[in-house]
Design a protein around this motif. Structure first.
Motif, PDB file in Angstrom:
ATOM      1  N   GLU A 130      21.158 -35.053  94.528  1.00  0.00           N
ATOM      2  CA  GLU A 130      22.586 -35.165  94.819  1.00  0.00           C
ATOM      3  C   GLU A 130      23.290 -33.962  94.185  1.00  0.00           C
ATOM      4  O   GLU A 130      22.908 -33.511  93.105  1.00  0.00           O
ATOM      5  CB  GLU A 130      23.155 -36.455  94.217  1.00  0.00           C
ATOM      6  N   GLN A 131      24.333 -33.454  94.856  1.00  0.00           N
ATOM      7  CA  GLN A 131      25.063 -32.298  94.342  1.00  0.00           C
ATOM      8  C   GLN A 131      26.559 -32.579  94.390  1.00  0.00           C
ATOM      9  O   GLN A 131      27.054 -33.165  95.355  1.00  0.00           O
ATOM     10  CB  GLN A 131      24.764 -31.049  95.185  1.00  0.00           C
ATOM     11  N   ASP A 132      27.265 -32.148  93.340  1.00  0.00           N
ATOM     12  CA  ASP A 132      28.721 -32.196  93.352  1.00  0.00           C
ATOM     13  C   ASP A 132      29.215 -30.998  94.147  1.00  0.00           C
ATOM     14  O   ASP A 132      28.670 -29.895  94.029  1.00  0.00           O
ATOM     15  CB  ASP A 132      29.276 -32.135  91.924  1.00  0.00           C
ATOM     16  N   VAL A 133      30.261 -31.206  94.947  1.00  0.00           N
ATOM     17  CA  VAL A 133      30.797 -30.160  95.801  1.00  0.00           C
ATOM     18  C   VAL A 133      32.248 -29.907  95.410  1.00  0.00           C
ATOM     19  O   VAL A 133      33.039 -30.857  95.307  1.00  0.00           O
ATOM     20  CB  VAL A 133      30.707 -30.582  97.285  1.00  0.00           C
ATOM     21  N   PRO A 134      32.632 -28.636  95.169  1.00  0.00           N
ATOM     22  CA  PRO A 134      34.025 -28.335  94.839  1.00  0.00           C
ATOM     23  C   PRO A 134      34.974 -28.790  95.947  1.00  0.00           C
ATOM     24  O   PRO A 134      34.663 -28.670  97.140  1.00  0.00           O
ATOM     25  CB  PRO A 134      34.046 -26.805  94.704  1.00  0.00           C
ATOM     26  N   ALA A 135      36.115 -29.325  95.559  1.00  0.00           N
ATOM     27  CA  ALA A 135      37.104 -29.833  96.511  1.00  0.00           C
ATOM     28  C   ALA A 135      37.557 -28.731  97.464  1.00  0.00           C
ATOM     29  O   ALA A 135      37.714 -27.573  97.071  1.00  0.00           O
ATOM     30  CB  ALA A 135      38.305 -30.387  95.745  1.00  0.00           C
ATOM     31  N   GLY A 136      37.740 -29.088  98.731  1.00  0.00           N
ATOM     32  CA  GLY A 136      38.298 -28.160  99.708  1.00  0.00           C
ATOM     33  C   GLY A 136      37.326 -27.128 100.247  1.00  0.00           C
ATOM     34  O   GLY A 136      37.749 -26.190 100.915  1.00  0.00           O
ATOM     35  N   THR A 137      36.036 -27.286  99.970  1.00  0.00           N
ATOM     36  CA  THR A 137      35.043 -26.327 100.472  1.00  0.00           C
ATOM     37  C   THR A 137      34.232 -26.975 101.588  1.00  0.00           C
ATOM     38  O   THR A 137      34.129 -28.192 101.664  1.00  0.00           O
ATOM     39  CB  THR A 137      34.082 -25.879  99.353  1.00  0.00           C
ATOM     40  N   ASP A 138      33.674 -26.135 102.447  1.00  0.00           N
ATOM     41  CA  ASP A 138      32.803 -26.629 103.518  1.00  0.00           C
ATOM     42  C   ASP A 138      31.355 -26.397 103.104  1.00  0.00           C
ATOM     43  O   ASP A 138      30.648 -25.571 103.676  1.00  0.00           O
ATOM     44  CB  ASP A 138      33.128 -25.925 104.841  1.00  0.00           C
ATOM     45  N   ILE A 139      30.947 -27.104 102.049  1.00  0.00           N
ATOM     46  CA  ILE A 139      29.581 -27.019 101.543  1.00  0.00           C
ATOM     47  C   ILE A 139      28.852 -28.261 102.011  1.00  0.00           C
ATOM     48  O   ILE A 139      29.265 -29.382 101.711  1.00  0.00           O
ATOM     49  CB  ILE A 139      29.558 -26.908 100.008  1.00  0.00           C
ATOM     50  N   ARG A 140      27.759 -28.045 102.733  1.00  0.00           N
ATOM     51  CA  ARG A 140      26.996 -29.146 103.317  1.00  0.00           C
ATOM     52  C   ARG A 140      25.654 -29.248 102.598  1.00  0.00           C
ATOM     53  O   ARG A 140      24.844 -28.333 102.669  1.00  0.00           O
ATOM     54  CB  ARG A 140      26.784 -28.891 104.803  1.00  0.00           C
ATOM     55  N   VAL A 141      25.456 -30.334 101.891  1.00  0.00           N
ATOM     56  CA  VAL A 141      24.211 -30.562 101.159  1.00  0.00           C
ATOM     57  C   VAL A 141      23.248 -31.282 102.091  1.00  0.00           C
ATOM     58  O   VAL A 141      23.580 -32.331 102.650  1.00  0.00           O
ATOM     59  CB  VAL A 141      24.453 -31.369  99.871  1.00  0.00           C
ATOM     60  N   ARG A 142      22.076 -30.699 102.263  1.00  0.00           N
ATOM     61  CA  ARG A 142      21.070 -31.266 103.161  1.00  0.00           C
ATOM     62  C   ARG A 142      19.728 -31.322 102.451  1.00  0.00           C
ATOM     63  O   ARG A 142      19.444 -30.514 101.569  1.00  0.00           O
ATOM     64  CB  ARG A 142      20.921 -30.420 104.439  1.00  0.00           C
ATOM     65  N   SER A 143      18.884 -32.258 102.856  1.00  0.00           N
ATOM     66  CA  SER A 143      17.530 -32.347 102.320  1.00  0.00           C
ATOM     67  C   SER A 143      16.559 -32.338 103.493  1.00  0.00           C
ATOM     68  O   SER A 143      16.966 -32.447 104.652  1.00  0.00           O
ATOM     69  CB  SER A 143      17.355 -33.608 101.477  1.00  0.00           C
ATOM     70  N   GLY A 144      15.291 -32.207 103.181  1.00  0.00           N
ATOM     71  CA  GLY A 144      14.282 -32.198 104.231  1.00  0.00           C
ATOM     72  C   GLY A 144      13.826 -30.794 104.548  1.00  0.00           C
ATOM     73  O   GLY A 144      14.189 -29.824 103.876  1.00  0.00           O
ATOM     74  N   ALA A 145      13.044 -30.685 105.602  1.00  0.00           N
ATOM     75  CA  ALA A 145      12.466 -29.406 105.998  1.00  0.00           C
ATOM     76  C   ALA A 145      13.535 -28.474 106.563  1.00  0.00           C
ATOM     77  O   ALA A 145      14.501 -28.923 107.188  1.00  0.00           O
ATOM     78  CB  ALA A 145      11.373 -29.638 107.036  1.00  0.00           C
ATOM     79  N   VAL A 146      13.333 -27.183 106.346  1.00  0.00           N
ATOM     80  CA  VAL A 146      14.235 -26.168 106.878  1.00  0.00           C
ATOM     81  C   VAL A 146      14.407 -26.333 108.384  1.00  0.00           C
ATOM     82  O   VAL A 146      15.521 -26.231 108.908  1.00  0.00           O
ATOM     83  CB  VAL A 146      13.698 -24.756 106.532  1.00  0.00           C
ATOM     84  N   GLU A 147      13.311 -26.608 109.078  1.00  0.00           N
ATOM     85  CA  GLU A 147      13.359 -26.746 110.535  1.00  0.00           C
ATOM     86  C   GLU A 147      14.299 -27.871 110.971  1.00  0.00           C
ATOM     87  O   GLU A 147      14.917 -27.785 112.033  1.00  0.00           O
ATOM     88  CB  GLU A 147      11.958 -27.023 111.107  1.00  0.00           C
ATOM     89  N   ASP A 148      14.412 -28.929 110.160  1.00  0.00           N
ATOM     90  CA  ASP A 148      15.283 -30.046 110.505  1.00  0.00           C
ATOM     91  C   ASP A 148      16.760 -29.673 110.423  1.00  0.00           C
ATOM     92  O   ASP A 148      17.581 -30.171 111.190  1.00  0.00           O
ATOM     93  CB  ASP A 148      15.010 -31.245 109.588  1.00  0.00           C
ATOM     94  N   THR A 149      17.114 -28.822 109.477  1.00  0.00           N
ATOM     95  CA  THR A 149      18.503 -28.414 109.284  1.00  0.00           C
ATOM     96  C   THR A 149      18.850 -27.171 110.094  1.00  0.00           C
ATOM     97  O   THR A 149      20.020 -26.868 110.293  1.00  0.00           O
ATOM     98  CB  THR A 149      18.768 -28.161 107.779  1.00  0.00           C
ATOM     99  N   TRP A 150      17.838 -26.464 110.583  1.00  0.00           N
ATOM    100  CA  TRP A 150      18.062 -25.189 111.260  1.00  0.00           C
ATOM    101  C   TRP A 150      19.069 -25.279 112.414  1.00  0.00           C
ATOM    102  O   TRP A 150      19.955 -24.408 112.506  1.00  0.00           O
ATOM    103  CB  TRP A 150      16.744 -24.580 111.740  1.00  0.00           C
ATOM    104  N   PRO A 151      19.030 -26.263 113.313  1.00  0.00           N
ATOM    105  CA  PRO A 151      20.020 -26.276 114.401  1.00  0.00           C
ATOM    106  C   PRO A 151      21.466 -26.285 113.893  1.00  0.00           C
ATOM    107  O   PRO A 151      22.330 -25.595 114.454  1.00  0.00           O
ATOM    108  CB  PRO A 151      19.688 -27.561 115.178  1.00  0.00           C
ATOM    109  N   GLU A 152      21.734 -27.024 112.828  1.00  0.00           N
ATOM    110  CA  GLU A 152      23.090 -27.066 112.267  1.00  0.00           C
ATOM    111  C   GLU A 152      23.449 -25.736 111.615  1.00  0.00           C
ATOM    112  O   GLU A 152      24.580 -25.247 111.754  1.00  0.00           O
ATOM    113  CB  GLU A 152      23.194 -28.211 111.249  1.00  0.00           C
ATOM    114  N   ILE A 153      22.495 -25.122 110.915  1.00  0.00           N
ATOM    115  CA  ILE A 153      22.732 -23.810 110.282  1.00  0.00           C
ATOM    116  C   ILE A 153      23.017 -22.768 111.358  1.00  0.00           C
ATOM    117  O   ILE A 153      23.974 -21.987 111.251  1.00  0.00           O
ATOM    118  CB  ILE A 153      21.525 -23.398 109.423  1.00  0.00           C
ATOM    119  N   ALA A 154      22.190 -22.736 112.402  1.00  0.00           N
ATOM    120  CA  ALA A 154      22.361 -21.752 113.481  1.00  0.00           C
ATOM    121  C   ALA A 154      23.713 -21.930 114.169  1.00  0.00           C
ATOM    122  O   ALA A 154      24.400 -20.948 114.470  1.00  0.00           O
ATOM    123  CB  ALA A 154      21.222 -21.874 114.486  1.00  0.00           C
TER     124      ALA A 154
END
Length: 194
Positions: free
Chosen positions: A92-116
């Motif tokens: 789990e990660q704390d995220v600074p208020a007002g930022t568009d920081i998306r914390v994801r877990s799992g394989a890179v390939e699983d998150t790749w479509p959202e990153i792209a």
């Protein structure tokens, strides 16, 4: 590289003997190098071509703690702008208020479509660390390594890229001097590509 996907670039600084951070995950060694401003001179141009960036949990936690970003979230925008940002973490990660920081877990390939999708027609900047970049390399999603080699050696620390990439996958594309730094740019070939 598939021309329909964003270019993925690992842009970082390293010690002469290949460490990204010291054995306490600190980057203080980097800030002590004279002439670091000269090495940063082209960074604004690089950043203008970046649509999103990705970092691992250790890098993210160090930046948040070092810059006290939970108390000063506006500093995140000053450093990285309003780009969507990704932190790949098993914690789990704390995220600074007002930022568009998306914390994801799992394989890179699983998150790749959202990153792209977040990068659009601009590049994805892999901020670090080395294991995260290794995961992108393993997935065939690393296109370029831009490394500024500092005149520093450390006894121990976090390695630049804890993967074996042979010379058939790396091609030296550019070499520059910026103050006390040697800037090297390597194109990365996907395994099995011609």
């Amino acid at each position: 590289m598939d021309a329909s996907r964003p270019r993925v670039i690992f842009n970082t600084a390293t010690t002469l003997n290949g460490f990204l951070a010291d054995d306490t995950d600190s980057l203080e060694w980097l800030f002590a190098v004279p002439g670091a401003d000269a090495a940063e001179s082209g960074f604004a141009d690089f950043l203008a071509g970046v649509g999103t960036f990705v970092m691992g949990s250790t890098t993210y936690e160090w930046v948040v703690a070092h810059e006290r970003l939970l108390e000063r979230p506006q500093l995140w925008h000053e450093m990285y702008g309003d780009r969507p940002s990704f932190v790949l973490s098993t914690r789990e990660q704390d995220v600074p208020a007002g930022t568009d920081i998306r914390v994801r877990s799992g394989a890179v390939e699983d998150t790749w479509p959202e990153i792209a999708a977040a990068a659009g027609d601009r590049a994805v900047w892999l901020v670090g660390g080395g294991d995260l970049v290794g995961q992108f390399a393993d997935a065939g999603l690393l296109d370029e390594i831009r490394v500024s080699v500092a005149p520093v050696t450390l006894v121990a620390g976090r390695p630049l890229l804890p993967r074996r990439l042979e010379s058939d996958r790396l091609r030296l594309a550019e070499v520059h001097q910026a103050g006390q730094f040697a800037e090297l740019v390597y194109e990365v070939r996907t395994p099995g590509a011609t």
